[in-house]
Design a protein around this motif. Sequence first.
Motif, PDB file in Angstrom:
ATOM      1  N   GLN A 152       0.802  -1.219   0.000  1.00  0.00           N
ATOM      2  CA  GLN A 152       0.000   0.000   0.000  1.00  0.00           C
ATOM      3  C   GLN A 152       0.839   1.274   0.000  1.00  0.00           C
ATOM      4  O   GLN A 152       0.302   2.382   0.059  1.00  0.00           O
ATOM      5  N   HIS A 153       2.151   1.119  -0.054  1.00  0.00           N
ATOM      6  CA  HIS A 153       3.023   2.290  -0.138  1.00  0.00           C
ATOM      7  C   HIS A 153       3.010   2.822  -1.570  1.00  0.00           C
ATOM      8  O   HIS A 153       2.931   2.048  -2.521  1.00  0.00           O
ATOM      9  N   THR A 154       3.075   4.126  -1.716  1.00  0.00           N
ATOM     10  CA  THR A 154       3.132   4.727  -3.045  1.00  0.00           C
ATOM     11  C   THR A 154       4.442   5.486  -3.217  1.00  0.00           C
ATOM     12  O   THR A 154       5.029   5.972  -2.242  1.00  0.00           O
ATOM     13  N   ALA A 155       4.891   5.568  -4.440  1.00  0.00           N
ATOM     14  CA  ALA A 155       6.117   6.287  -4.758  1.00  0.00           C
ATOM     15  C   ALA A 155       5.916   7.046  -6.062  1.00  0.00           C
ATOM     16  O   ALA A 155       5.124   6.653  -6.914  1.00  0.00           O
ATOM     17  N   THR A 156       6.638   8.127  -6.207  1.00  0.00           N
ATOM     18  CA  THR A 156       6.598   8.909  -7.433  1.00  0.00           C
ATOM     19  C   THR A 156       7.659   8.393  -8.396  1.00  0.00           C
ATOM     20  O   THR A 156       8.815   8.208  -8.002  1.00  0.00           O
ATOM     21  N   GLY A 157       7.251   8.133  -9.629  1.00  0.00           N
ATOM     22  CA  GLY A 157       8.191   7.641 -10.624  1.00  0.00           C
ATOM     23  C   GLY A 157       8.325   8.598 -11.787  1.00  0.00           C
ATOM     24  O   GLY A 157       7.377   9.304 -12.144  1.00  0.00           O
ATOM     25  N   SER A 158       9.511   8.633 -12.369  1.00  0.00           N
ATOM     26  CA  SER A 158       9.748   9.455 -13.540  1.00  0.00           C
ATOM     27  C   SER A 158      10.719   8.735 -14.459  1.00  0.00           C
ATOM     28  O   SER A 158      11.629   8.043 -13.995  1.00  0.00           O
ATOM     29  N   GLN A 159      10.513   8.883 -15.747  1.00  0.00           N
ATOM     30  CA  GLN A 159      11.455   8.333 -16.723  1.00  0.00           C
ATOM     31  C   GLN A 159      12.116   9.486 -17.458  1.00  0.00           C
ATOM     32  O   GLN A 159      11.456  10.427 -17.895  1.00  0.00           O
ATOM     33  N   ILE A 160      13.437   9.422 -17.567  1.00  0.00           N
ATOM     34  CA  ILE A 160      14.168  10.437 -18.313  1.00  0.00           C
ATOM     35  C   ILE A 160      14.979   9.755 -19.404  1.00  0.00           C
ATOM     36  O   ILE A 160      15.358   8.592 -19.288  1.00  0.00           O
ATOM     37  N   ASP A 161      15.232  10.500 -20.459  1.00  0.00           N
ATOM     38  CA  ASP A 161      15.921   9.937 -21.622  1.00  0.00           C
ATOM     39  C   ASP A 161      17.205  10.661 -21.984  1.00  0.00           C
ATOM     40  O   ASP A 161      18.025  10.137 -22.720  1.00  0.00           O
ATOM     41  N   GLN A 162      17.370  11.882 -21.494  1.00  0.00           N
ATOM     42  CA  GLN A 162      18.522  12.692 -21.879  1.00  0.00           C
ATOM     43  C   GLN A 162      19.197  13.259 -20.632  1.00  0.00           C
ATOM     44  O   GLN A 162      18.542  13.516 -19.619  1.00  0.00           O
ATOM     45  N   TRP A 163      20.509  13.493 -20.761  1.00  0.00           N
ATOM     46  CA  TRP A 163      21.254  14.042 -19.636  1.00  0.00           C
ATOM     47  C   TRP A 163      20.714  15.403 -19.211  1.00  0.00           C
ATOM     48  O   TRP A 163      20.719  15.740 -18.027  1.00  0.00           O
ATOM     49  N   SER A 164      20.238  16.160 -20.171  1.00  0.00           N
ATOM     50  CA  SER A 164      19.715  17.488 -19.849  1.00  0.00           C
ATOM     51  C   SER A 164      18.485  17.424 -18.950  1.00  0.00           C
ATOM     52  O   SER A 164      18.154  18.397 -18.270  1.00  0.00           O
ATOM     53  N   ASP A 165      17.790  16.265 -18.936  1.00  0.00           N
ATOM     54  CA  ASP A 165      16.602  16.115 -18.088  1.00  0.00           C
ATOM     55  C   ASP A 165      16.944  16.168 -16.606  1.00  0.00           C
ATOM     56  O   ASP A 165      16.084  16.479 -15.773  1.00  0.00           O
TER      57      ASP A 165
END
Length: 253
Positions: free
Chosen positions: A16-29
């Motif tokens: 039941q724990h939630t986490a924020t996820g993000s995907q990045i593709d470039q170093w500038s991100d």
Amino acid sequence: MTLYFVKLSHFCFKNQHTATGSQIDQWSDLQELPYQLGIATGQPVLVLVGGASKMEPEALDRLQQFFTEVLAPLMQRLNGVVIDGGTDCGVMQLMGQAREQIGATFPLIGVCAIGTVILPDGTPPISPDAAELEPHHSHFVLVPGDTWGAESPWLAKLATVIAAGFPSCTMVSNGGEITWQDVGCSVEERRTTFVLDGSGRTADAIAAALKGEDSDPRSHPLIASGYLQRLALGDELETLQQVLQTCLAGIKP
């Protein structure tokens, strides 16, 4: 295979724990990533690399105690950020469990190569060797790659971005082949890197070289950088805490 992944997601785990996820593709991100995740820059950062494999039960118990009684409480007191590889094993599992056990709220960010992990949103894994994410992390950053170790430079660089001139350090425990790469990435970021002697495998090999003993030649350029320091798993917990606090709080000894 092409993955279509929402830039920001919320992962819901079985506990039941939630986490924020993000995907990045470039170093500038990386520069904008902390703001997207809601994490302030300019605060102490601890990077965790290595593992906990093939350890004797007594040493593993000691390592777990180190995480629960030293690392997690220290980062909570310093309002710091912890960054690791994010999967449900080794030091990443130990830190997730320690954070949960003491009720800590500091950001715990797992940086993972997208092709090496199983996402809790049901996305089919790319690799048959994909690993589960550790369910007590607060954030995950998915980076390009489908091989273990592809995340290493991203992890090291993200720590630099979040620290933004504040103190940061890397803790090396145990570990295998990829740990050598992780240590090299921390050295490239000019980050103080503590090697935990007595935790086994790669950490012990580097610690042996730091003590002047014959060891893996890969240790030599790392030690020559001047960024590596040896700590002993068997030292008093108070001593270990003082060393890390001195580094992360920017206090001169």
